[in-house]
Enzyme design. Structure first.
Site, short mmCIF file in Angstrom:
data_model
loop_
_atom_site.label_atom_id
_atom_site.label_comp_id
_atom_site.label_asym_id
_atom_site.label_seq_id
_atom_site.Cartn_x
_atom_site.Cartn_y
_atom_site.Cartn_z
N PHE A 132 11.06 -11.90 16.73
CA PHE A 132 11.90 -12.78 17.54
C PHE A 132 11.73 -12.37 18.98
O PHE A 132 12.24 -11.33 19.41
CB PHE A 132 13.35 -12.61 17.08
CG PHE A 132 14.36 -13.55 17.68
CD1 PHE A 132 14.62 -14.78 17.11
CD2 PHE A 132 15.09 -13.17 18.80
CE1 PHE A 132 15.59 -15.62 17.63
CE2 PHE A 132 16.06 -14.00 19.33
CZ PHE A 132 16.32 -15.23 18.75
N GLU A 136 12.59 -10.04 27.89
CA GLU A 136 11.43 -9.86 28.77
C GLU A 136 11.61 -8.62 29.64
O GLU A 136 12.72 -8.09 29.77
CB GLU A 136 11.25 -11.11 29.65
CG GLU A 136 11.00 -12.36 28.84
CD GLU A 136 10.64 -13.57 29.69
OE1 GLU A 136 10.67 -13.45 30.94
OE2 GLU A 136 10.32 -14.62 29.11
N GLY A 140 16.46 -8.87 30.38
CA GLY A 140 17.02 -8.29 29.17
C GLY A 140 18.38 -8.90 28.88
O GLY A 140 18.52 -9.80 28.06
N TRP A 165 10.37 -5.08 24.09
CA TRP A 165 11.30 -4.62 23.06
C TRP A 165 11.43 -5.64 21.93
O TRP A 165 12.53 -5.95 21.48
CB TRP A 165 12.67 -4.27 23.66
CG TRP A 165 12.63 -3.10 24.59
CD1 TRP A 165 12.86 -3.12 25.93
CD2 TRP A 165 12.27 -1.77 24.25
NE1 TRP A 165 12.69 -1.86 26.46
CE2 TRP A 165 12.34 -1.01 25.44
CE3 TRP A 165 11.93 -1.11 23.06
CZ2 TRP A 165 12.05 0.36 25.48
CZ3 TRP A 165 11.65 0.24 23.09
CH2 TRP A 165 11.70 0.97 24.28
N CYS A 252 21.21 -17.22 16.76
CA CYS A 252 20.56 -16.19 15.94
C CYS A 252 21.06 -14.80 16.30
O CYS A 252 21.27 -13.95 15.42
CB CYS A 252 19.05 -16.27 16.11
SG CYS A 252 18.34 -17.89 15.76
N ARG A 282 29.60 25.43 3.51
CA ARG A 282 29.30 26.48 4.49
C ARG A 282 30.49 27.45 4.60
O ARG A 282 31.61 27.04 4.91
CB ARG A 282 29.02 25.85 5.85
CG ARG A 282 28.79 26.83 6.98
CD ARG A 282 27.46 27.52 6.87
NE ARG A 282 27.10 28.17 8.13
CZ ARG A 282 26.07 29.00 8.28
NH1 ARG A 282 25.30 29.26 7.24
NH2 ARG A 282 25.80 29.53 9.44
N GLY A 353 26.75 22.53 13.02
CA GLY A 353 26.25 23.66 13.79
C GLY A 353 24.78 23.50 14.15
O GLY A 353 24.28 22.39 14.35
N GLU A 377 20.72 -6.54 21.15
CA GLU A 377 21.62 -7.63 20.78
C GLU A 377 22.90 -7.62 21.63
O GLU A 377 23.99 -7.92 21.15
CB GLU A 377 22.00 -7.60 19.29
CG GLU A 377 20.90 -7.23 18.32
CD GLU A 377 19.66 -8.08 18.43
OE1 GLU A 377 19.62 -8.99 19.27
OE2 GLU A 377 18.71 -7.82 17.69
N THR A 379 24.28 -5.35 25.28
CA THR A 379 24.75 -4.01 25.62
C THR A 379 26.27 -3.93 25.55
O THR A 379 26.97 -4.95 25.46
CB THR A 379 24.31 -3.64 27.04
OG1 THR A 379 24.94 -4.56 27.96
CG2 THR A 379 22.80 -3.72 27.20
#
Length: 398
Positions: A132, A136, A140, A165, A252, A282, A353, A377, A379
């Site tokens: 998809f 660009e 973005g 991406w 979409c 642990r 740890g 999808e 930010t």
């Protein structure tokens, strides 16, 4: 009292038998075919193509779509599957999201019957992979600024531009490419020049080049690419005939964002599980880590976040199945659950740890992957502004 410490609020009671069966079936697939190998895939930076037929056999490719060989499952079942896949690794859930929620959904929502018949059965069976191509290098979070163009020249469309991406592009058989139609040449009769339109581009078409982006510190068991479209010539019927404009790709994206809200809850649950098991095994200062107050405080905080994420995802799923899910609700789920999952992953790593920085354990891998998930999808900032617009009525994007 629930016997499962990972189900703090007995949410199993809220699921139907069919929903639990779907969840358990995908969990078993992940336990057998993902968990034993995912550390190596992540270290080597490879996506396991041999996993695709198993995902297809399980009905996970386009599983929320109807017809054309798709499973036609409910939104909640789809979400539960995404949670289990991301509990294995975000890269595996990303493959299913790109294939089903983005590429296949675009064809199902906006394609012609001929396009659907050509591609959807093959993609549901895993015989063809889709990508998809929207984002660009300079567009973005602002896809309206896209520079990729589609020019009508006689009986052909000519596509030129760059995308970045783009998940799966180098292994895809078909790309759903979004481009701005040029003023040159004839219009297709369904929209004006200059509108954003979708095109189906077989990746073997001359001029289409996809190059994996390397090196990456996140989503290493996945594929993201730079794509170049150098005068790619397509027949007139390559255009997706329905829904011109950005409403096309956004429909979409909402499908993918919904799945992410569930997926993030699965990653968080897996991190809590890893921390609980380690804390119980642990021994330090003569007793297990789980017996220390500070460790218990971390585990409780994580468990509360996991339960809250699961509740939120389930509410979104019920709304979606009822036809009542709205875009701002999806933003709330994606923003809140990914944010919570990152904090759970980081806290789980501290319980582990020094061992927590190795690929023997999942939390640090999840934390790194989720930095990508919080970015694609939409930010955090974009979803915050979507919610801000809903609350205030004011558009703050520009």
């Amino acid at each position: 009292m629930t016997s499962d410490p990972l189900d703090l609020l007995a949410l199993d009671d809220e699921l139907s038998r069919s929903e639990r069966d779907t969840r358990d079936r995908v969990r078993a697939l992940v336990d057998e075919h993902v968990r034993p190998h995912v550390g190596r895939w992540y270290a080597d930076g490879v996506f396991p193509l041999d996993l695709v037929p198993r995902l297809a056999e399980a009905g996970l490719l386009g599983m929320h779509l109807q017809g054309h060989g798709c499973a036609g499952r409910s939104a909640v079942e789809y979400g539960l599957a995404m949670a289990e896949l991301e509990a294995g690794d975000s890269g595996i859930r990303t493959f299913v999201s790109v294939q089903g929620s983005l590429a296949m959904s675009a064809i199902a929502k906006h394609g012609s019957p001929e396009q659907q018949d050509r591609w959807l059965p093959r993609m549901a069976a895993g015989d063809a992979v889709g990508c998809f191509a929207l984002t660009e290098p300079t567009a973005g979070s602002d896809p309206a600024a896209m520079r990729t163009t589609a020019t009508r020249v006689g009986d052909e469309w000519v596509l030129s531009g760059r995308k970045r991406w783009i998940g799966l592009a180098s292994i895809a058989d078909v790309a759903v490419v979004w481009a701005r139609t040029s003023d040159e040449g004839a219009d297709d009769g369904r929209g004006g020049a200059g509108r954003v339109r979708g095109f189906l581009v077989p990746t073997s078409t001359p001029g289409f080049t996809a190059t994996p982006i390397e090196p990456k510190l996140s989503l290493r068991a996945s594929v993201q690419c730079d794509v170049v479209l150098d005068d790619v010539r397509l027949p007139a019927d390559a255009i997706l005939p329905h829904h011109p404009g950005l409403a096309g790709p956004f429909a979409c994206l909402d499908e993918a964002r919904y799945g992410i809200a569930w997926g993030a809850s699965g990653a968080a649950r897996d991190c809590l599980d890893a921390a609980l098991r380690h804390a119980g095994d642990r021994v330090q200062f003569g007793r297990p880590l789980a017996a220390f107050q500070l460790t218990q405080a971390k585990l409780v905080d994580m468990a509360l976040e996991v339960a809250r994420a699961q509740l939120l995802a389930l509410r979104l799923g019920r709304l979606k199945d009822a036809g009542r899910l709205e875009a701002h609700m999806i933003s709330a789920g994606k923003l809140a659950n990914v944010r919570s999952a990152i904090e759970v992953a980081r806290s789980a790593r501290t319980v582990l740890g020094g061992d927590g920085i190795t690929l023997e354990h999942s939390p640090m891998r999840h934390a790194a992957n989720l930095e990508s998930v919080r970015t694609y999808e939409g930010t955090d900032e974009v979803h915050t502004l979507i919610l801000g617009r809903h609350l205030t009525g004011h558009q703050a994007f520009r």
